[in-house]
Design an enzyme around this catalytic site. Structure first.
Site, mmCIF file in Angstrom:
data_model
loop_
_atom_site.group_PDB
_atom_site.id
_atom_site.type_symbol
_atom_site.label_atom_id
_atom_site.label_comp_id
_atom_site.label_asym_id
_atom_site.label_seq_id
_atom_site.Cartn_x
_atom_site.Cartn_y
_atom_site.Cartn_z
ATOM 1 N N TRP A 58 0.843 -1.259 0.102
ATOM 2 C CA TRP A 58 0.042 0.072 0.019
ATOM 3 C C TRP A 58 0.841 1.170 -0.075
ATOM 4 C CZ3 TRP A 58 -4.527 -0.536 -1.715
ATOM 5 C CH2 TRP A 58 -5.084 -1.802 -1.693
ATOM 6 N N ASP A 109 -1.556 7.064 6.551
ATOM 7 C CA ASP A 109 -2.631 6.190 5.920
ATOM 8 C C ASP A 109 -2.788 5.054 7.102
ATOM 9 O OD1 ASP A 109 -4.185 4.362 4.728
ATOM 10 O OD2 ASP A 109 -2.977 3.930 3.089
ATOM 11 N N LYS A 146 -12.542 -1.375 7.300
ATOM 12 C CA LYS A 146 -11.904 -2.438 8.100
ATOM 13 C C LYS A 146 -12.237 -2.284 9.677
ATOM 14 C CE LYS A 146 -8.169 -2.257 4.658
ATOM 15 N NZ LYS A 146 -8.333 -3.500 3.817
#
Length: 362
Positions: free
Chosen positions: A103, A173, A197
Site C-alpha cells: 500500500w 494512512d 476495516k
C-alpha cells in the site's frame, strides 16, 4: 447468532453484530421519521444530527486536539493517495515517503504523478518483512511532508511508534488500523482511513487534517479533490455517503461502550498474541511472515511448508466456516485479519483449527 461465519476478511471486514442488528431495526424507518435514513436529504435536521454526532464521537475516541478538521469524503484511501500530493505538494518541495509494502508503494506511485517524490526509508530489501527504524529516515532538503502507511495489510507489518518529523507534517494512512489502539493525533498533520476495516462499511473515508494545512492548492485541482472544499462545507458540499457515515457512528458507539481506544488495544493484543503464540509454538509448521518486532495486531500473516499445504489449509478452514484466510493474491500464503470487530471467540476457534490442522498434517 446461528450460522455466522468466522469472518477474517481483510476488507470489507467484520462488523460488530450488535451494530448490524441495531441497523437492521432502523433500516426501513429511522427513529419514527417515516422513512429510511438512506431516503433522507443530507440537508435535513435528522441526518445532520447523525453527521455531527459521528464527528463528535470520533473526536472523543481519538482525542483529536483543537485545530483539526474531521472530513467525511468518498473514494477510499486510494483517492487519498492522489489528494494528499495534489493539495500539499508544492513547487520547489519534495514529498517524502516510507516504503513499507504494497500500500505504501501504491501511494508512492500515485504521488509521482504530481511532483517530486523521495523514498525516505524502505524495507524492500528485506521483502517488506519489517518496519524501518526512525533513525533510518533520510529526508530530502525541502520536504513537503512525510507519508507512512501505519499498517500493511498484505505483509502484516505495523508501526509500533511513529517517527517525530518535527516541523515537517507527518501524513498517516491508517486505513487498516485506525482506532485499534490509542494514537497521539498531534504527531500528525493529516490522517486518512477508509472505513471498511475498523470503522464501518465501505463508502466513507475519514480525513483528519490540521487546519493550517487546509489551503488553496497550487495549480488546477478539481473542486471535489480539494480539502478546503470539504472543510468549508463540513463535508456537506455534495451528498455524502449518508448510510456509511451513520454506520460509522454506530460502530464508534460500540467502540466507546467497549472501552474506547484503550479497550480496543487490550482486545486486539489478546487476539494477536493468541495467534502469534500458536504460530511460534508450532515448531516451524507455521512460519510468521513479518519480523517479530514489526508484527501487526490487525493482520496476522503466515506460511506453511508448501503451497499445496496452504491450499489444503484454506480449503479445510473454509469448509468449517472460516472466511478470508487466503493471503493476498500478490504474495500468497495465509492471513487472518483480526480487526476490532472480530471477536476473541472467533480467534480462539481459529487457533483451535490451526492446532488441529497441524496435528493431522505435521
Amino acid at each position: 447468532m446461528a450460522n455466522r461465519a468466522y469472518n477474517f476478511n481483510a476488507g470489507p471486514a467484520a462488523l460488530p453484530l450488535e451494530v448490524l442488528q441495531n441497523a437492521q431495526k432502523q433500516f426501513v424507518e429511522y427513529e419514527e421519521s417515516g422513512m429510511s435514513l438512506m431516503e433522507m436529504s443530507h440537508r435535513g435536521a435528522v441526518y445532520e444530527k447523525v453527521h455531527y454526532e459521528t464527528e463528535t464521537l470520533l473526536r472523543e475516541l481519538m482525542s483529536i486536539p483543537e485545530g483539526y478538521k474531521v472530513l467525511f469524503v468518498q473514494g477510499g484511501a486510494s483517492t487519498q493517495f492522489a489528494m494528499v500530493p495534489m493539495n500539499l505538494l508544492r513547487a520547489g518541495t519534495t514529498a517524502a515517503y516510507v516504503a513499507t509494502g504494497s500500500w505504501a508503494t501504491k501511494a508512492i506511485q500515485e504521488a509521482k504523478l504530481f511532483g517530486d517524490v523521495a523514498v525516505a526509508a524502505s524495507s524492500e530489501a528485506d521483502a517488506y518483512k519489517r518496519i524501518p527504524a526512525a533513525e533510518e529516515l533520510k529526508l530530502p532538503s525541502n520536504p513537503a511532508y512525510v507519508h507512512l502507511t501505519s499498517n500493511e495489510t498484505i505483509e502484516g507489518t505495523q508501526w509500533t511508534d511513529y517517527p517525530d518529523t518535527g516541523s515537517v507534517p507527518l501524513i498517516g494512512d491508517m486505513s487498516s488500523d485506525i482506532l485499534c489502539r490509542p494514537v497521539d493525533v498531534s504527531k500528525f498533520g493529516l490522517i486518512y482511513a477508509g472505513a471498511q476495516k475498523n470503522l464501518g462499511p465501505s463508502g466513507v473515508t475519514i480525513v483528519i487534517i490540521r487546519e493550517d494545512l487546509i489551503a488553496k492548492p497550487e495549480g488546477a485541482v478539481p473542486t471535489m479533490l480539494r480539502y478546503d472544499t470539504h472543510a468549508k462545507a463540513d463535508s456537506l458540499y455534495n451528498t455524502p455517503p449518508t448510510f456509511a457515515i451513520y454506520m460509522a457512528g454506530e460502530v464508534l458507539k460500540w467502540v466507546k461502550a467497549n472501552g474506547g481506544a484503550a479497550g480496543m488495544a487490550a482486545r486486539n493484543n489478546e487476539k494477536a498474541n493468541l495467534l502469534y503464540d500458536t504460530i511460534d509454538s508450532s515448531g516451524g509448521f507455521y512460519r510468521g511472515f513479518a519480523d517479530a518486532g514489526s508484527r501487526s495486531i490487525m493482520n496476522v500473516t503466515f506460511r506453511l511448508a508448501t503451497e499445496e499445504l496452504e491450499k489444503q489449509f484454506a480449503k479445510e478452514s473454509e469448509a468449517q466456516g472460516f472466511v478470508g484466510l487466503k493471503g493476498h493474491r500478490s504474495v500468497g500464503g495465509l492471513r487472518a485479519s483480526i480487526y476490532n470487530a472480530v471477536t476473541p471467540e472467533n480467534v480462539q476457534a481459529l487457533a483451535g483449527f490451526m492446532r488441529d490442522f497441524q496435528s493431522r498434517n505435521g
